[in-house]
Scaffold this active site. Structure first.
Site, PDB file in Angstrom:
ATOM      1  N   ALA A 258       0.849  -1.187   0.000  1.00 19.54           N
ATOM      2  CA  ALA A 258       0.000   0.000   0.000  1.00 19.54           C
ATOM      3  C   ALA A 258       0.887   1.241   0.000  1.00 19.54           C
ATOM      4  O   ALA A 258       2.072   1.165   0.286  1.00 19.54           O
ATOM      5  CB  ALA A 258      -0.876  -0.008   1.242  1.00 19.54           C
TER       6      ALA A 258
ATOM      7  N   GLY B  20      -0.560  -5.425  -0.157  1.00 18.33           N
ATOM      8  CA  GLY B  20      -1.509  -5.144  -1.227  1.00 18.33           C
ATOM      9  C   GLY B  20      -1.015  -5.610  -2.584  1.00 18.33           C
ATOM     10  O   GLY B  20      -1.817  -5.946  -3.461  1.00 18.33           O
TER      11      GLY B  20
ATOM     12  N   GLU C 266      -1.878  -9.216  -2.680  1.00 20.53           N
ATOM     13  CA  GLU C 266      -3.349  -9.309  -2.772  1.00 20.53           C
ATOM     14  C   GLU C 266      -3.832  -8.983  -4.187  1.00 20.53           C
ATOM     15  O   GLU C 266      -4.744  -9.613  -4.704  1.00 20.53           O
ATOM     16  CB  GLU C 266      -4.000  -8.357  -1.760  1.00 20.53           C
ATOM     17  CG  GLU C 266      -3.821  -8.809  -0.319  1.00 20.53           C
ATOM     18  CD  GLU C 266      -4.377  -7.801   0.678  1.00 20.53           C
ATOM     19  OE1 GLU C 266      -3.837  -6.667   0.708  1.00 20.53           O
ATOM     20  OE2 GLU C 266      -5.325  -8.123   1.397  1.00 20.53           O
TER      21      GLU C 266
ATOM     22  N   GLU D 250       1.547  -6.789   6.808  1.00 24.64           N
ATOM     23  CA  GLU D 250       0.681  -5.824   7.506  1.00 24.64           C
ATOM     24  C   GLU D 250       0.758  -5.922   9.021  1.00 24.64           C
ATOM     25  O   GLU D 250       0.646  -4.931   9.730  1.00 24.64           O
ATOM     26  CB  GLU D 250      -0.782  -6.019   7.072  1.00 24.64           C
ATOM     27  CG  GLU D 250      -1.086  -5.605   5.639  1.00 24.64           C
ATOM     28  CD  GLU D 250      -0.769  -6.676   4.605  1.00 24.64           C
ATOM     29  OE1 GLU D 250      -0.122  -7.702   4.947  1.00 24.64           O
ATOM     30  OE2 GLU D 250      -1.154  -6.486   3.435  1.00 24.64           O
TER      31      GLU D 250
END
Ligand code: NAI
Length: 698
Positions: A63, A104, A107, A127
C-alpha cells in the site's frame, strides 16, 4: 514523467506495466490508472490475455503508507474494488512478479488467474508489522489458496519469504530464472492456446472444505499461534478474519476483514506500530553521515572476549557473512566460548530455524586465538572483555600497536566513557562504541556510540556492518549508559523504595506485564542475576538493601533457584515469604511507613522518570531525535511495540500530566530523577509533543 501504467501489446497479449517509483506502491493514482488499463484491455478485441508487471526494482511492494489515514486510501477504486474488477475480466490474467510482492501487491496478484515470478523474488503479507491485517481480501483468499493454518502462519509472521517456498505452497504457479516478461507472455499464451481455464482463488474450496463442518476447531489453532503475541490486537483479528474464510462467503468475509482492518487502523496500537516502522527508517539518517560518506570495507572482524557478549556478537557477524576471529585470554576460556556458540547454533538446528549445513558454514567463518598477532589483518575489532576501564586500557593499548592503518576499534562497553577508551589509542577517529544487547545473537538493537572524535566514515561502516549482522542500529552520543541503560537506571531509581513503601515484587511485575512489558523488573533481575548489580554496586561503594541482602545469602535469582522469587521447577517465579520478610525488616529499620500502592503509582514512579531522562538525553544531544529513543526501547528492552516506545507513549498520554506527576513525586521523595527536564517542561507548557519537537526541531 511517463504514464503510471502503460500497455504494450505482444501478439495478442497485453502487457500492463506499472511504473510508480520507487516501489510501485498502490497509490490512488496508480490504482486508477491500472483500473483504466484493465478496462481498455478487456474491451480490446485484439487482446487475448493480460500480463500485469512492474518496471523498476520490484513488483508492487504494498500500500502507499503515506496515504494511510487520508481520503485517498479508500477513494474509488479502492484496492478491494480494483481486485474485484480484475476478477471480472473474462480474459486470462497473470501477475509477473519480480523483487517483492508484499501486502496489497500480493493481494492484487490474487485477483489474477495466475502468478509467475523470478526465482530471486519474495512474497509476503507484512501488515501485521504495522499492527494491521491484510485489508484487500488477503485473509480470505490466502486460506482458499494454501489452507487456513498456513495462511495464518504467513499473516502472523509478516516476513517476506522466498518464491520457491511460495511455489511449493501453490501461491506461485511458475518460477523463472530470468526474462520475466517474455516468460510470462509465453506462459499465458500457452494457456490461451490450450484453452485452459482455472478457478479463480475466490471460488476455490478444496483447501478449506475440511474445516467447514466444524470451523470452531480453528479456535484452538488461533489460540496456539497467537499465544506469544500477548497484548496485541492485530494477531487476534488476523485469526478471526482467517476463520471468517471458513464460515462466510467471500463477499461477507471481505466485509468482515475490512471492518477488522478499519478498527485496527484507527486503534492506538497500529498508530504506535506505524510510528516505530517510520522511526526505524529515520534512525538510519545520521547527521553528518550523508550518502556521500563512504563506508570502509570490512571483510574480517576480530572479537575480543568470548564471554556472554563476545560469543553472541561473533555469531551475529558470522550470520552476516563476515569472517570472525575471537581472541581470549587463554585456551580454556576460548574453547568454552566457542563451545557455547556451537551449542547455541545447535538449538536453532533442533528447532528447525537453521539447517545443519548453515550451521557448519557459520562455524567455518569463526576461528579462535590467544594471540594478538592473529588480529593484524582485521578491518574491525570489537572488544567485549570485562567492564573495567583498566582492562579496556590494556586491550586498546595492545590493539593500537598491532592493527593496520584504517582498522576500526570498537568497544561493547555498557557504561564506560568511549572518549576515554579512544584516548588509549593513537587513533581516536577510528574508535567508537558498538553496544550490543544480550543475548547478542538475538536482540535486534545496536547502539552505535559516536565519540567526540569518531570520524563519519567509521559511523557509516558501523551502520553497514550492523545492518548486515541483522541489527537495527541507532547512533547515540557518549554519556554514562548511553540512551538505553541511562534511562533504565532512571526507571529503576524507585525499585527498592516501592517495595519498602508497600508494593510487592509480584505486584510491580504484574503492573509491568499489564502495561505490555514481557516481564517486570524483579523477574528481569532474577533472570539476569541479582549478583550482577550487587558486584557493580560493590565496585562503586553503593548499596541497595533488599537486593544486596538477597545476594549476600547467595540468592542470585533463577540460576540459584531463589531470588526475589523462588523457582521450584527452575523457571516459574513463585512469590517468596523470605523476600517479603526482608522487605518488611528493612522498612522497619528505615522507619518507612507501609501503605497500599496502586498500579498507577507504580507506573508514575518508574515510567515517568524514564521519560524525563529521555527528554534530558534529547536536550544534551545524546539522541538525535525522540523516535530514536523509541527504537532503542522497543528493540533493546522489550518496550511494548503496541505502545510505540516511551516518547511516543508520553505524547499520547500527555506531557502536561507527566510534568505534574513528576513534580508531585519530586516533592514527596526529593529524588533527582524527578527534576523535570527543561525541554519536557517547555513542551508541556506550550501544549506541544515530542513529535512536534522532532518535526519542527522546536
Ligand atoms: P563476560 O564476563 O561474560 O565475558 C568477558 C570475557 O572477556 C571473558 O570470557 C574473559 O575471559 C574475557 N576477557 C577478559 N579480559 C580479557 C583480555 N584482556 N583479553 C581477552 N579476553 C579477556 O562479560 P560480558 O557480559 O560478555 O560483557 C562484556 C562486555 O560487554 C562488558 O563491557 C559489558 O559491560 C558489556 N555488555 C554486557 C552485556 C550483558 O548483558 N552481559 C550487555 C551489553 C554490554
Amino acid at each position: 514523467m511517463g504514464d503510471i501504467v502503460s500497455t504494450s501489446a505482444q501478439d495478442g497479449i497485453a502487457v500492463l506495466t506499472i511504473d510508480n517509483p520507487s516501489v510501485n506502491a498502490l497509490s490512488h493514482a496508480m490504482r486508477s490508472a491500472l483500473d483504466k488499463a484493465l478496462q481498455d484491455a478487456e474491451a480490446d478485441s485484439a487482446v487475448d490475455a493480460i500480463v500485469i508487471a512492474c518496471s523498476g526494482r520490484t513488483f508492487v511492494a504494498g500500500a502507499e503508507i503515506k496515504e494511510f489515514g487520508t481520503d485517498k486510501a479508500m477513494a474509488n477504486p479502492s484496492l478491494p474494488e480494483l481486485i474485484a474488477h480484475l476478477e471480472t475480466i473474462t480474459k486470462p490474467t497473470v501477475a509477473a512478479i519480480h523483487g517483492t510482492a508484499l501486502g496489497g501487491g500480493l493481494e492484487l496478484s490474487f485477483g489474477c488467474d495466475y502468478r509467475v515470478a523470478l526465482a530471486s523474488s519474495k512474497v509476503g503479507l507484512p501488515e501485521i508489522n504495522l499492527g494491521l491485517i491484510p485489508g484487500a481480501g488477503g485473509t480470505q483468499r490466502m486460506p482458499r489458496l494454501v489452507g487456513p493454518e498456513r495462511a495464518l502462519d504467513i499473516i502472523l509472521s509478516g516476513k517476506p519469504f522466498p518464491v520457491e517456498a511460495a511455489h511449493e505452497d501453490g501461491i506461485i504457479d511458475a518460477v523463472f530464472e530470468d526474462d520475466l516478461i517474455a516468460n510470462a507472455v509465453a506462459f499465458i499464451r500457452d494457456k490461451v492456446q490450450a484453452g485452459t481455464t482455472v478457478t479463480r482463488i475466490r471460488d476455490r474450496d478444496d483447501k478449506i472444505a475440511e474445516w467447514k463442518d466444524d470451523p470452531d476447531r480453528f479456535d484452538a489453532v488461533i489460540a496456539d499461534k497467537t499465544k506469544k503475541k500477548r497484548g496485541l490486537d492485530a494477531p487476534v483479528a488476523a485469526g478471526r478474519a482467517v476463520k471468517a474464510a471458513l464460515t462466510m462467503e467471500i463477499e461477507e468475509g471481505q466485509k468482515f476483514e475490512r471492518d477488522q482492518f478499519i478498527a485496527l487502523m484507527e486503534g492506538e496500537q497500529s498508530v504506535a506500530q506505524r510510528h516505530i516502522f517510520f522511526a526505524q527508517r529515520e534512525a538510519a539518517k545520521v547527521p553528518g553521515v550523508g550518502k556521500d560518506v563512504q563506508a570502509r570495507t570490512v571483510r574480517k572482524v576480530g572479537v575480543i572476549g568470548a564471554g556472554t557478549m563476545g560469543g553472541g556478537i561473533a555469531m551475529s557477524l558470522a550470520n552476516g557473512g563476515y569472517d570472525v576471529t575471537i581472541l581470549e585470554m587463554n585456551r580454556e576460556a576460548l574453547d568454552k566460548g566457542l563451545d557455547r556458540v556451537s551449542k547455541t547454533y545447535d538449538i536453532s538446528v533442533k528447532r528447525g530455524s537453521m539447517t545443519a549445513d548453515a550451521k557448519a558454514k557459520r562455524m567455518a567463518r569463526l576461528s579462535g586465538t590467544t594471540s594478538y598477532d592473529d588480529l593484524k589483518d582485521c578491518d574491525l575489532i570489537i572488544e567485549a572483555v570485562f567492564e573495567d576501564i583498566g582492562v579496556k586500557e590494556d586491550v586498546f593499548g595492545k590493539l593500537d600497536k598491532i592493527v593496520k592503518d584504517g582498522a576500526i576499534l570498537a568497544s561493547n562497553t555498557s557504561y564506560l566513557d568511549v572518549d576515554a577508551i579512544a584516548g588509549f589509542t593513537g587513533r581516536p577517529a577510528d574508535v567508537l562504541g558498538t553496544h550490543f544487547f544480550s543475548p547478542a545473537n538475538v536482540m535486534k538493537l545496536l547502539e552505535i556510540v559516536r565519540g567526540k572524535e569518531t570520524s563519519p566514515d567509521v559511523i557509516a561502516t558501523a551502520l553497514e556492518v550492523g545492518k548486515r549482522a541483522g541489527k537495527i542500529p541507532v547512533v547515540v552520543g557518549v554519556c554514562h549508559g548511553f540512551v538505553g541503560n541511562r534511562m533504565l537506571e532512571a526507571r529503576s531509581a524507585e525499585a527498592e523504595d516501592l517495595l519498602l513503601e508497600g508494593a510487592s515484587p509480584a505486584q510491580v511485575d504484574k503492573a509491568f506485564r499489564d502495561f505490555g512489558w514481557p516481564m517486570g523488573p524483579y523477574q528481569m533481575s532474577d533472570l539476569a542475576g541479582i549478583d550482577i548489580g550487587w558486584r557493580k554496586r560493590q565496585a562503586l561503594g553503593e548499596r541497595a538493601e533488599i537486593a544486596d541482602t538477597l545476594a549476600e545469602k547467595g540468592d542470585f535469582g533463577q540460576k540459584t533457584g531463589k531470588g526475589y522469587y523462588s523457582y521450584e521447577d527452575g523457571r516459574t517465579p513463585v512469590p517468596r515469604g523470605e523476600t517479603q520478610a526482608i522487605i518488611e525488616r528493612v522498612a522497619r529499620e528505615k522507619s518507612v511507613e507501609r501503605r497500599d500502592i496502586s498500579d498507577d503509582e507504580i507506573m508514575e514512579r518508574t515510567l515517568y522518570p524514564m521519560i524525563n531522562e529521555g527528554a534530558k538525553i534529547l536536550e544534551e544531544g545524546i539522541a538525535t531525535r525522540p523516535s530514536d529513543i523509541d527504537v532503542v526501547w522497543v528493540y533493546g528492552y522489550g518496550f511494548p511495540v503496541g505502545k510505540g516506545g516511551p516518547m511516543h507513549w508520553a505524547d499520547r498520554h500527555g506531557l502536561a500530566t507527566i510534568v505534574e506527576r513528576l513534580e508531585h513525586w519530586g516533592k514527596e521523595t526529593a529524588k533527582p530523577v524527578y527534576e523535570v527536564s527543561p525541554l519536557l517542561r517547555r513542551l508541556a507548557d506550550e501544549g506541544k509533543s515530542f513529535s512536534d519537537f522532532q518535526k519542527q526541531g522546536a
